[in-house]
Structures are given as structure tokens and as C-alpha cells.
Design an enzyme around this catalytic site. Structure first.
Site, PDB file in Angstrom:
ATOM      1  N   CYS A 169     -17.703   8.910  -4.062  1.00  0.00           N
ATOM      2  CA  CYS A 169     -17.044  10.215  -4.229  1.00  0.00           C
ATOM      3  C   CYS A 169     -15.575  10.156  -4.672  1.00  0.00           C
ATOM      4  O   CYS A 169     -15.138  11.045  -5.408  1.00  0.00           O
ATOM      5  CB  CYS A 169     -17.233  11.089  -3.011  1.00  0.00           C
TER       6      CYS A 169
ATOM      7  N   ARG B 133      -7.478  -2.164  -6.180  1.00  0.00           N
ATOM      8  CA  ARG B 133      -8.777  -2.737  -6.569  1.00  0.00           C
ATOM      9  C   ARG B 133      -9.681  -2.858  -5.330  1.00  0.00           C
ATOM     10  O   ARG B 133     -10.361  -3.859  -5.143  1.00  0.00           O
ATOM     11  CB  ARG B 133      -8.620  -4.081  -7.284  1.00  0.00           C
ATOM     12  N   SER B 134      -9.651  -1.817  -4.488  1.00  0.00           N
ATOM     13  CA  SER B 134     -10.518  -1.868  -3.307  1.00  0.00           C
ATOM     14  C   SER B 134     -11.954  -1.676  -3.761  1.00  0.00           C
ATOM     15  O   SER B 134     -12.217  -1.131  -4.840  1.00  0.00           O
ATOM     16  CB  SER B 134     -10.115  -0.796  -2.304  1.00  0.00           C
TER      17      SER B 134
ATOM     18  N   ASP C 179      -4.033  -5.405  -8.507  1.00  0.00           N
ATOM     19  CA  ASP C 179      -4.003  -5.447  -7.043  1.00  0.00           C
ATOM     20  C   ASP C 179      -2.830  -6.319  -6.626  1.00  0.00           C
ATOM     21  O   ASP C 179      -2.009  -6.705  -7.457  1.00  0.00           O
ATOM     22  CB  ASP C 179      -5.356  -5.859  -6.441  1.00  0.00           C
ATOM     23  N   ILE C 180      -2.752  -6.603  -5.327  1.00  0.00           N
ATOM     24  CA  ILE C 180      -1.595  -7.331  -4.798  1.00  0.00           C
ATOM     25  C   ILE C 180      -1.493  -8.744  -5.402  1.00  0.00           C
ATOM     26  O   ILE C 180      -0.405  -9.302  -5.508  1.00  0.00           O
ATOM     27  CB  ILE C 180      -1.662  -7.369  -3.243  1.00  0.00           C
TER      28      ILE C 180
HETATM   29  P1  NAD Z   1      -7.386  -0.703   0.652  1.00  0.00           P
HETATM   30  O1  NAD Z   1      -6.391  -1.199   1.647  1.00  0.00           O
HETATM   31  O2  NAD Z   1      -8.813  -1.108   0.799  1.00  0.00           O
HETATM   32  O3  NAD Z   1      -6.928  -1.173  -0.812  1.00  0.00           O
HETATM   33  C1  NAD Z   1      -5.601  -1.134  -1.239  1.00  0.00           C
HETATM   34  C2  NAD Z   1      -5.478  -1.740  -2.615  1.00  0.00           C
HETATM   35  O4  NAD Z   1      -4.110  -1.661  -3.020  1.00  0.00           O
HETATM   36  C3  NAD Z   1      -5.875  -3.210  -2.688  1.00  0.00           C
HETATM   37  O5  NAD Z   1      -6.570  -3.465  -3.892  1.00  0.00           O
HETATM   38  C4  NAD Z   1      -4.531  -3.940  -2.687  1.00  0.00           C
HETATM   39  O6  NAD Z   1      -4.564  -5.211  -3.311  1.00  0.00           O
HETATM   40  C5  NAD Z   1      -3.681  -2.954  -3.481  1.00  0.00           C
HETATM   41  N1  NAD Z   1      -2.263  -3.123  -3.218  1.00  0.00           N
HETATM   42  C6  NAD Z   1      -1.621  -3.102  -2.032  1.00  0.00           C
HETATM   43  N2  NAD Z   1      -0.296  -3.309  -2.204  1.00  0.00           N
HETATM   44  C7  NAD Z   1      -0.112  -3.449  -3.536  1.00  0.00           C
HETATM   45  C8  NAD Z   1       1.036  -3.709  -4.339  1.00  0.00           C
HETATM   46  N3  NAD Z   1       2.244  -3.848  -3.830  1.00  0.00           N
HETATM   47  N4  NAD Z   1       0.850  -3.807  -5.680  1.00  0.00           N
HETATM   48  C9  NAD Z   1      -0.370  -3.666  -6.236  1.00  0.00           C
HETATM   49  N5  NAD Z   1      -1.474  -3.432  -5.515  1.00  0.00           N
HETATM   50  C10 NAD Z   1      -1.346  -3.336  -4.182  1.00  0.00           C
HETATM   51  O7  NAD Z   1      -7.239   0.880   0.624  1.00  0.00           O
HETATM   52  P2  NAD Z   1      -8.228   2.020   0.025  1.00  0.00           P
HETATM   53  O8  NAD Z   1      -9.333   2.273   0.983  1.00  0.00           O
HETATM   54  O9  NAD Z   1      -8.565   1.731  -1.386  1.00  0.00           O
HETATM   55  O10 NAD Z   1      -7.255   3.294   0.119  1.00  0.00           O
HETATM   56  C11 NAD Z   1      -6.049   3.296  -0.611  1.00  0.00           C
HETATM   57  C12 NAD Z   1      -5.305   4.610  -0.404  1.00  0.00           C
HETATM   58  O11 NAD Z   1      -6.071   5.664  -0.936  1.00  0.00           O
HETATM   59  C13 NAD Z   1      -5.076   4.983   1.065  1.00  0.00           C
HETATM   60  O12 NAD Z   1      -3.813   5.591   1.185  1.00  0.00           O
HETATM   61  C14 NAD Z   1      -6.178   5.959   1.379  1.00  0.00           C
HETATM   62  O13 NAD Z   1      -5.828   6.856   2.414  1.00  0.00           O
HETATM   63  C15 NAD Z   1      -6.311   6.670   0.046  1.00  0.00           C
HETATM   64  N6  NAD Z   1      -7.640   7.227  -0.213  1.00  0.00           N
HETATM   65  C16 NAD Z   1      -7.675   8.500  -0.656  1.00  0.00           C
HETATM   66  C17 NAD Z   1      -8.894   9.079  -0.945  1.00  0.00           C
HETATM   67  C18 NAD Z   1      -8.937  10.484  -1.462  1.00  0.00           C
HETATM   68  O14 NAD Z   1      -9.953  10.971  -1.850  1.00  0.00           O
HETATM   69  N7  NAD Z   1      -7.825  11.181  -1.534  1.00  0.00           N
HETATM   70  C19 NAD Z   1     -10.084   8.378  -0.758  1.00  0.00           C
HETATM   71  C20 NAD Z   1     -10.016   7.051  -0.338  1.00  0.00           C
HETATM   72  C21 NAD Z   1      -8.774   6.478  -0.078  1.00  0.00           C
END
Ligand code: NAD
Length: 307
Positions: free
Chosen positions: A140, A175-176, A198-199
Site C-alpha cells: 500500500c 531501500r526498506s 540507502d545508508i
Molecule cells: P526502515 O527503517 O525499514 O528503512 C529506512 C531506510 O532509510 C533504510 O533503507 C535505510 O538504509 C535508509 N536510511 C536511513 N538513514 C539514511 C541516510 N542517512 N541516508 C540514506 N538512507 C538512509 O523504515 P521504513 O519502514 O521504510 O519507514 C521509513 C519512514 O517512512 C518512517 O518514518 C515511517 O514512519 C514512514 N512510513 C510512512 C508510511 C506512509 O504511508 N506515510 C508508510 C510506511 C512508512
């Protein structure tokens, strides 16, 4: 240049209206159960928004709070309960590989988030059945971002499906497995050239020159953010930390900036460079979740009728 800020409410309005009318006209009561097994403020807020949006459209939403140790059994119970049409879980629960296991505990017939079939995004499998009737549930959040890009006409509807992002350079900072990676592949499969950040590194995901490659290719690059941001038409970011900011100075004039993180990943001056800025997408994600719920409701109904 003047920047247009577009809200998730505006983008999701027509979909919400459509859902509301459909539920009312058909007189149905689709029920979604959300499991909250953490104390994460972002999850709690997301659950509150889910409840509010469901109430608006006529979907019955039940939030079930439990310990993470009990979650697996609770999901199995809901899988077997005919009065439950859709199930979602607020992640992270364990914050490790156990979360991927939980995604697969949710029955494919009730998975509104589309997480247990996520590998289909990578393989470009549009249908679940040989008859090509049941299309699979797209995760989604990636789907919500695709709807944002359709709304603001990044997709070129004059072109054929699979080519609609030809020539478009997109950077995704995240890249989650639940958002960034499936989204990168879905956009590459529409012809976009995607930089997935990603990081650890930056990958390029694409279908080659003139989109000649049958399947998408992933290449780890030595490029730096400073090199890809100035050439990106669209920048999508989802870094889950309040301190992370995309430097506006590096962005292309007229860039489309989309933030899906719970935190503002763009600097306060983003509107000086962007032509379109979408600061949040939460309401669109919940609306897509509800659309997935209705698809699953109908599939469960047709299965019952076949019995
Ligand atoms: P996650 O922790 O699984 O993934 C985070 C990603 O960001 C990883 O790929 C990581 O390598 C990357 N990252 C972290 N620090 C970085 C940096 N300094 N430079 C480059 N890349 C970096 O988190 P997630 O589940 O993918 O969620 C991410 C965000 O999105 C959260 O804030 C979450 O609340 C939000 N989210 C929003 C929705 C929505 O529909 N609005 C849905 C899902 C997640």
C-alpha cells in the site's frame, strides 16, 4: 518559481469518495483489524489516522493491542475468523527478521498491506491466477506513492504501459523491504531510471537504453548523492530520523519532491527549488489500504459463493 504544495487529503479525495459511495450503495460492512504491538508514536498516530479515515468511508476498523509475543497467535486467530476481511500490523514489532516472518503469517486472502506477496513486485507478476482475473495486492505505501505520481502527471499517459516513466530520473532515499525497494522496482518497470539510496550505497535500477532489457537490472554505483540529486526529476524520501535533510541546494530547479517519512526530510526552503512538493502521504496510504480491503472482501465473497 512558485511551488505548488499538494496535500495527501487532496490526492486521496476522489478515491475516498468512490469507496464511500461503493460501500453505501452495496450496503456492505467490510471489516479491517489492525494489530498494534509496539509503543512507537508513529505507529500510534498511523493507527489513529486509519481509524478516522475508515470511519469517513464506512469501513469497520478494530484496533487490537497486544504484546508482541502474543501477536503471531492473534494474527492466526484473525486469519480464521470469517467476520474479519482484512488484517494489518503496525511495524516495527521486533525490528528484525521476525517482522518479515510475521508479514508471512498474515493470510494472503486478508493481507491488505500486500506484504506477504511482496516478491511479486520484484518479478513483475501482475496476476495471482492463470485466468488473469485476480490481480495481486500491490504493497500500500508504494501504491500510494504511485498514485501521487499519477495525480501530478509524472506518468505519461500517452505512452504504453511499461513505458510511462521513460526518460524520467527518480531518486528514492530509502531501500526498506516494505517501501523503498518494491517502489524502486515498480517505477523501473514503468520505464523510469531509478537511483535507490540507502545508508550503505546507491544502486541504479533500470530497463536499459531504449528500455530494451526484459527484466530490470540493478547496478551498485560509485555515485554520490551530490551527483544524482542535480539530475533527478523526482526525489522521494523516507528516512526515519528527524535530523536527516535533503540539501535543497543540490536539487534540480523544478524538481518534484515527495516525502513519506514520518519526519520532514526536506529542508524548510524546499519550495524555493521544487515545482511540486508533497509533504506527507499517510492519508493516501490508508485509502489504498481500504481499496485493497474491498478487493479482498470481494474475493472472499466469491470464494464463499463457489462453496
Ligand atoms: P526502515 O527503517 O525499514 O528503512 C529506512 C531506510 O532509510 C533504510 O533503507 C535505510 O538504509 C535508509 N536510511 C536511513 N538513514 C539514511 C541516510 N542517512 N541516508 C540514506 N538512507 C538512509 O523504515 P521504513 O519502514 O521504510 O519507514 C521509513 C519512514 O517512512 C518512517 O518514518 C515511517 O514512519 C514512514 N512510513 C510512512 C508510511 C506512509 O504511508 N506515510 C508508510 C510506511 C512508512
Amino acid at each position: 518559481m512558485s511551488c505548488k504544495t499538494i496535500s495527501a487529503k487532496e490526492i486521496s479525495a476522489s478515491y475516498r469518495e468512490e469507496l464511500k459511495t461503493m460501500i453505501k450503495t452495496r450496503g456492505i460492512k467490510p471489516k479491517l483489524v489492525g494489530f498494534l504491538a509496539n509503543e512507537d508514536p508513529a505507529s500510534i498516530k498511523y493507527a489513529e489516522c486509519t481509524s478516522k479515515t475508515c470511519e469517513e468511508t464506512g469501513v469497520i476498523f478494530e484496533l487490537r493491542k497486544c504484546n508482541r509475543e502474543e501477536l503471531k497467535d492473534q494474527i492466526i486467530e484473525a486469519n480464521e475468523d470469517d467476520s474479519v476481511h482484512g488484517i494489518m500490523v503496525y511495524y516495527p514489532v521486533f525490528g528484525d527478521l521476525q517482522d518479515q516472518y510475521l508479514q508471512n503469517v498474515v493470510s494472503v486472502t486478508k493481507d491488505v498491506e500486500g506484504l506477504c506477496q511482496i516478491c511479486n513486485s520484484y518479478q513483475n507478476i501482475p496476476y495471482l491466477d492463470e485466468e488473469q482475473i485476480k490481480n495481486y495486492i500491490i504493497p500500500c505505501t508504494p501504491l500510494a506513492i504511485i498514485k501521487v505520481m499519477e495525480y501530478i502527471r509524472v506518468y505519461n499517459s500517452v505512452l504504453l504501459y511499461g513505458n510511462r516513466l521513460h526518460g524520467c530520473v527518480i531518486t528514492i532515499i530509502n531501500r526498506s523491504e516494505i517501501v523503498g525497494r518494491p517502489l524502486a522496482v515498480l517505477l523501473a518497470n514503468e520505464g523510469g531510471k531509478v537511483y535507490s539510496v540507502d545508508i550503505n550505497n546507491i544502486q541504479e535500477i533500470h530497463h536499459g537504453t531504449e528500455l530494451k532489457l526484459k527484466t530490470y537490472e540493478v547496478r551498485i554505483t560509485n555515485l554520490k548523492l551530490e551527483e544524482i540529486l542535480p539530475i533527478s526529476d523526482v526525489v522521494i524520501t523516507g528516512v526515519p530520523t528527524p535530523s536527516y535533510k535533503v540539501p535543497t541546494a543540490l536539487l534540480r530547479e523544478g524538481v518534484i519532491a515527495i516525502n513519506f517519512s514520518a519526519f520532514k526530510n526536506f529542508e524548510d526552503n524546499i519550495k524555493e527549488k521544487a515545482s511540486i512538493y508533497v509533504p506527507t502521504i499517510g492519508k493516501i496510504t490508508i485509502t489504498m489500504l481500504e481499496r485493497n480491503l474491498l478487493k479482498l472482501y470481494d474475493r472472499q465473497l466469491s470464494l464463499k459463493n463457489e462453496e
